[in-house]
Enzyme design. Structure first.
Site, PDB file in Angstrom:
ATOM      1  N   CYS A   1     -36.585  24.931  -2.307  1.00  0.00           N
ATOM      2  CA  CYS A   1     -35.726  23.779  -2.292  1.00  0.00           C
ATOM      3  C   CYS A   1     -36.416  22.310  -1.811  1.00  0.00           C
ATOM      4  O   CYS A   1     -37.448  22.782  -0.890  1.00  0.00           O
ATOM      5  CB  CYS A   1     -34.631  24.460  -1.284  1.00  0.00           C
ATOM      6  SG  CYS A   1     -33.599  25.494  -2.191  1.00  0.00           S
TER       7      CYS A   1
ATOM      8  N   CYS B   1     -33.183  22.491  -5.812  1.00  0.00           N
ATOM      9  CA  CYS B   1     -32.368  22.599  -5.207  1.00  0.00           C
ATOM     10  C   CYS B   1     -32.728  21.715  -3.898  1.00  0.00           C
ATOM     11  O   CYS B   1     -33.634  21.296  -3.761  1.00  0.00           O
ATOM     12  CB  CYS B   1     -31.860  23.922  -4.636  1.00  0.00           C
ATOM     13  SG  CYS B   1     -33.563  24.642  -4.184  1.00  0.00           S
TER      14      CYS B   1
END
Ligand code: AVW
Length: 293
Positions: A111, A192
């Site tokens: 992420c 993400c």
């Protein structure tokens, strides 16, 4: 002589004749197909020479640089690329054809590390090489394997066409554009946290082309429940014009487009770490002599 007895040789002859005709048809249509293949000259260059060695070599190289990816079967990956395109019309390759390749090359993207780009191909990769803080598609396993290469198959024969391949816009579903669209979609879906995007503030026209992969493939494929924000960096060439910035009309339109996909948006002009790289590369130009850093 019974009816059946009398007709048996005739039926046999007919069957033989039909079979011969079928074999002949298959032979002729294959010969025509081969001729068509040989005659067809696409606008793009042919498959890169030594493609197999390059792809398999890059596969082992990537694993040695990124041990966290684990053990990939490099000849298996190569086989999936081959199966995606061989014996197929190079203008009829869909994203679906690359599905198995995407699966064997799957990778987790941490992420906050994704860095997308449009019209900053050179700069963005100089930047990720210099900092190693972000990952572009071309820094992922799949992107790394095929970046800068050309490949296409032949309609009815195995192997690759080394003479010519369709150029990007030559036909809608060609072996190259379908691959990059499919891999860009997979990359965006796997992203993400904060997703960064490097755009070019000195380029003509819209800040991101309407038909760019960033707009048409990557934004629609991001998951708003997993992506917390799309952070746009608008970078001017160090000696270039400031044609677009965060408050330009085309950037505001892009903001609306991104928000329309339920994604949070932010924008930053001339993100300093990138400007610092531009200045490290051009220390003597006036813009880099001002004591800003
Ligand atoms: P780009 P994108 N004709 O700088 O957002 C020929 O505009 O599209 O950025 N080549 C093309 C065309 C076209 N119409 N469109 C794209 N290309 C090829 C994956 C060509 O090789 C990454 F993750 C051109 O240099 C980025 O976030 C390149 O695509 C995003 O897609 C970039 O066109 C960059 O694609």
């Amino acid at each position: 002589m019974s009816w059946h007895g009398a007709s048996r040789p005739v039926t046999k002859d007919l069957r033989m004749g039909t079979m011969l005709a079928l074999v002949l048809m298959v032979f002729v249509s294959s010969a025509i197909g081969q001729q068509k293949d040989q005659a067809k000259k696409y606008k793009g260059t042919g498959t890169t020479s030594n493609l197999r060695n390059i792809v398999i070599g890059r596969c082992y190289h990537y694993m040695s640089l990124n041990p966290s990816i684990g053990d990939k079967n490099c000849t298996g990956v190569w086989q999936e690329l081959l199966d995606a395109v061989q014996r197929k019309d190079p203008c009829k390759i869909t994203q679906e054809d690359y599905k198995r390749l995407t699966l064997v090359a799957a990778q987790t993207i941490p992420c906050d590390k994704t860095l997308l780009w449009s019209r900053t191909n050179d700069l963005v990769h100089r930047y990720t090489r210099a900092t190693e803080n972000f990952v572009t598609l071309e820094d992922t396993f799949l992107g790394f394997l095929l970046n800068g290469l050309m490949w296409c198959g032949k309609s009815l024969r195995p192997g690759f066409n080394f003479k010519s391949c369709p150029a990007w816009n030559e036909c809608d579903h060609n072996s190259i554009s379908s691959f990059w669209k499919m891999s860009s979609a997979a990359f965006a879906r796997a992203s993400c946290g904060v997703v960064n995007v490097m755009l070019n503030g000195s380029a003509d026209g819209d800040i991101a082309r309407k038909e760019s992969i960033f707009r048409t493939v990557e934004i629609p494929n991001m998951d708003p429940t997993r992506v917390s924000e799309v952070k746009v960096w608008i970078i001017d060439d160090i000696q270039g014009e400031d044609k677009n910035s965060c408050d330009s009309k085309s950037t505001l339109e892009l903001k609306q487009y991104i928000e329309g996909h339920k994604l949070k948006y932010s924008c930053i002009d001339n993100y300093r770490p990138v400007q610092a790289l531009q200045c490290a590369e051009n220390p003597d130009i006036a813009a880099c002599k001002q004591c800003k850093y």
